[in-house]
Design a protein around this motif. Structure first.
Motif, PDB file in Angstrom:
ATOM      1  N   ILE A 195       8.956  29.049  23.896  1.00  0.00           N
ATOM      2  CA  ILE A 195       9.151  28.370  22.607  1.00  0.00           C
ATOM      3  C   ILE A 195       7.964  28.635  21.693  1.00  0.00           C
ATOM      4  O   ILE A 195       8.133  28.910  20.502  1.00  0.00           O
ATOM      5  N   THR A 208      13.566  20.504  24.702  1.00  0.00           N
ATOM      6  CA  THR A 208      14.406  20.506  23.496  1.00  0.00           C
ATOM      7  C   THR A 208      13.604  20.045  22.298  1.00  0.00           C
ATOM      8  O   THR A 208      12.686  19.243  22.423  1.00  0.00           O
ATOM      9  N   TRP A 218      12.830  20.958  17.729  1.00  0.00           N
ATOM     10  CA  TRP A 218      13.038  21.794  16.546  1.00  0.00           C
ATOM     11  C   TRP A 218      11.691  22.335  16.096  1.00  0.00           C
ATOM     12  O   TRP A 218      10.630  21.840  16.485  1.00  0.00           O
ATOM     13  N   VAL A 263      16.013  24.263  19.077  1.00  0.00           N
ATOM     14  CA  VAL A 263      15.830  25.121  20.238  1.00  0.00           C
ATOM     15  C   VAL A 263      15.861  24.302  21.530  1.00  0.00           C
ATOM     16  O   VAL A 263      15.461  23.139  21.543  1.00  0.00           O
ATOM     17  N   ILE A 274      18.937  27.863  19.019  1.00  0.00           N
ATOM     18  CA  ILE A 274      18.597  28.956  19.926  1.00  0.00           C
ATOM     19  C   ILE A 274      18.427  28.358  21.311  1.00  0.00           C
ATOM     20  O   ILE A 274      17.683  27.395  21.495  1.00  0.00           O
TER      21      ILE A 274
END
Length: 149
Positions: free
Chosen positions: A39, A77, A79, A89, A124
Motif C-alpha cells: 500500500i 483497508t 483510502w 484500497v 484497488i
C-alpha cells in the motif's frame, strides 16, 4: 489522558505488525512485501488512512476462540491518493492466517467497496492469500460471495 493515547499508539504499533515480525521476515525472505508495504508503494506518500485496524475474527470453532486473534484479521483497508486522486484500497496480509478470508475480513472489504461506490472513487485490491479460512466454513465462503457481488 496521555497514558490513554500512549496505549492507543502501542495498540496501533502491534496491529501494524500483522502476524508478527517473524512472519514479516519470512515474507521478505521469499522476496515478497507485506500488505502495508505494498500500500505504501502504491499510494502517495503518507496519504493512507486505515479503517478497522483492530477488527478481529469471531470464529469459535476448531479452537479458534482459544488461539490467535490478530488485529486487522488479515486484510488492511482504507483510502489514500494516487497522484492526488482519491482511491480506496484493500490488501490481504499473508502474515495473518496466510491472508485467508474470514467473515469479518470479508466485511472489511465490502465496507471499503461500498465507500468507494458512494464516493464514486476507484477501488484497488491487492491479493496475497490462501483462499477462505476453512475453520469458518460457510461463513467464510459466504463472505467471498459478498465480496464478489
Amino acid at each position: 489522558m496521555k497514558h490513554i493515547l500512549d496505549a492507543l499508539d502501542q495498540r496501533r504499533e502491534g496491529a501494524r505488525l500483522g502476524g508478527g515480525q517473524n512472519r514479516i521476515d519470512a515474507q521478505h525472505k521469499r522476496g515478497k512485501l507485506t500488505a502495508r508495504e505494498r500500500i505504501e508503494l502504491l499510494l502517495d506518500h503518507k496519504s493512507f488512512e486505515e479503517f478497522d485496524m483492530f477488527v478481529q475474527h469471531r470464529c469459535v470453532d476448531f479452537g479458534m476462540d482459544k488461539g490467535e486473534k490478530i488485529p486487522g484479521d488479515g486484510v488492511v483497508t482504507g483510502w489514500g491518493t494516487i497522484n492526488g486522486r482519491v482511491v480506496y484500497v484493500f490488501a490481504k496480509d499473508f502474515t495473518v492466517f496466510g491472508g485467508s478470508l474470514s467473515e469479518t475480513h470479508a466485511q472489511k472489504i465490502t465496507k471499503i467497496q461500498d465507500m468507494a461506490l458512494r464516493n464514486r472513487a476507484p477501488i484497488i485490491g491487492l491479493f496475497d492469500a490462501g483462499g477462505a479460512r476453512i475453520q469458518e466454513g460457510v461463513a467464510a465462503l459466504g463472505g467471498y460471495g459478498e465480496v464478489f457481488q
